[in-house]
Design an enzyme around this catalytic site. Structure first.
Site, PDB file in Angstrom:
ATOM      1  N   CYS A 177      -8.164  -5.107 -10.520  1.00  0.00           N
ATOM      2  CA  CYS A 177      -7.558  -4.049 -11.308  1.00  0.00           C
ATOM      3  C   CYS A 177      -7.193  -3.133 -10.371  1.00  0.00           C
ATOM      4  O   CYS A 177      -8.114  -2.296  -9.884  1.00  0.00           O
ATOM      5  CB  CYS A 177      -8.700  -3.844 -12.384  1.00  0.00           C
ATOM      6  SG  CYS A 177      -8.109  -2.709 -13.778  1.00  0.00           S
ATOM      7  N   CYS A 193       0.098   3.042   3.543  1.00  0.00           N
ATOM      8  CA  CYS A 193       0.425   2.494   5.089  1.00  0.00           C
ATOM      9  C   CYS A 193       1.384   1.388   4.896  1.00  0.00           C
ATOM     10  O   CYS A 193       1.674   0.852   5.869  1.00  0.00           O
ATOM     11  CB  CYS A 193      -0.755   2.198   5.694  1.00  0.00           C
ATOM     12  SG  CYS A 193      -1.478   0.555   4.826  1.00  0.00           S
ATOM     13  N   CYS A 230       1.035  -1.240   0.076  1.00  0.00           N
ATOM     14  CA  CYS A 230      -0.029   0.046   0.060  1.00  0.00           C
ATOM     15  C   CYS A 230       1.098   1.088  -0.078  1.00  0.00           C
ATOM     16  O   CYS A 230       1.877   1.362   0.841  1.00  0.00           O
ATOM     17  CB  CYS A 230      -0.848  -0.212   1.319  1.00  0.00           C
ATOM     18  SG  CYS A 230      -1.946   1.431   1.349  1.00  0.00           S
ATOM     19  N   CYS A 276      -7.665  -1.061   0.927  1.00  0.00           N
ATOM     20  CA  CYS A 276      -6.742  -1.577   1.776  1.00  0.00           C
ATOM     21  C   CYS A 276      -7.117  -1.764   3.122  1.00  0.00           C
ATOM     22  O   CYS A 276      -8.057  -0.953   3.786  1.00  0.00           O
ATOM     23  CB  CYS A 276      -5.450  -0.689   2.187  1.00  0.00           C
ATOM     24  SG  CYS A 276      -4.265  -0.988   3.299  1.00  0.00           S
TER      25      CYS A 276
END
Ligand SMILES: [Zn+2]
Length: 162
Positions: free
Chosen positions: A144, A80, A77, A121
């Site tokens: 995607c 984070c 991510c 996320c």
């Protein structure tokens, strides 16, 4: 089959007001979640990353350098650093966005609203992209994902098999 079984066993979710939230493994521990104010996210993220991850914008197709990333590692991510997608689950869908067969178990949350299945996320709730059910068999999933919402970490191995 083991992985598939784990995914099925791990599914938990609830239905409320037409929105279905589903995680592919036990929910991330509350203490591990990253909750920031909009202003804090704005300070932390580049404006174009903020637009995608906090305002659900979509990057231009073909614009991500991660499209051509073929190394071994993990896509994490951008907000984070949580590991999201292992490199061996990446494939070329020809869509113009980095695409994956599967996420790290528990790393992403899917919210179905109408026919759309948004992927975010699980740690920071940052918008990542969408998952479609027209992917390769057997799972048939196609994640995607906006490349700008991820960073690639070469050589990072997941502690558990994905
Ligand atoms: Zn995150």
């Amino acid at each position: 089959m083991t992985t598939r079984r784990k995914l099925l066993l791990g599914i938990s979710g609830f239905v409320s007001a037409g929105i279905v939230l589903r995680s592919t493994s036990p929910a991330i521990a509350a203490a591990d979640r990253l909750k920031l104010s909009e202003e804090a996210w704005r300070q932390r993220l580049d404006p174009d990353v903020f637009d995608v991850m906090r305002n659900k914008a979509t990057e231009s197709p073909g614009s991500s350098a991660l499209l051509s990333e073929v190394g071994n590692g993990v896509f994490a991510c951008a907000a984070c650093d949580a590991p999201l997608f292992p490199s061996h689950r990446k494939f070329d869908a020809g869509s113009g966005w980095p695409t994956f067969l599967a996420a790290v178990p528990g790393a992403v949350t899917e919210a179905s609203i109408g026919s759309q299945r948004e992927v975010s996320c699980s740690r920071c709730d940052g918008h990542l992209g969408y998952v479609f059910s027209d992917g390769p068999k057997p799972a048939g999933l196609r994640y995607c994902i906006n490349g700008i919402a991820m960073r690639f970490s070469a050589g990072v191995r997941m502690s558990s098999e994905v």
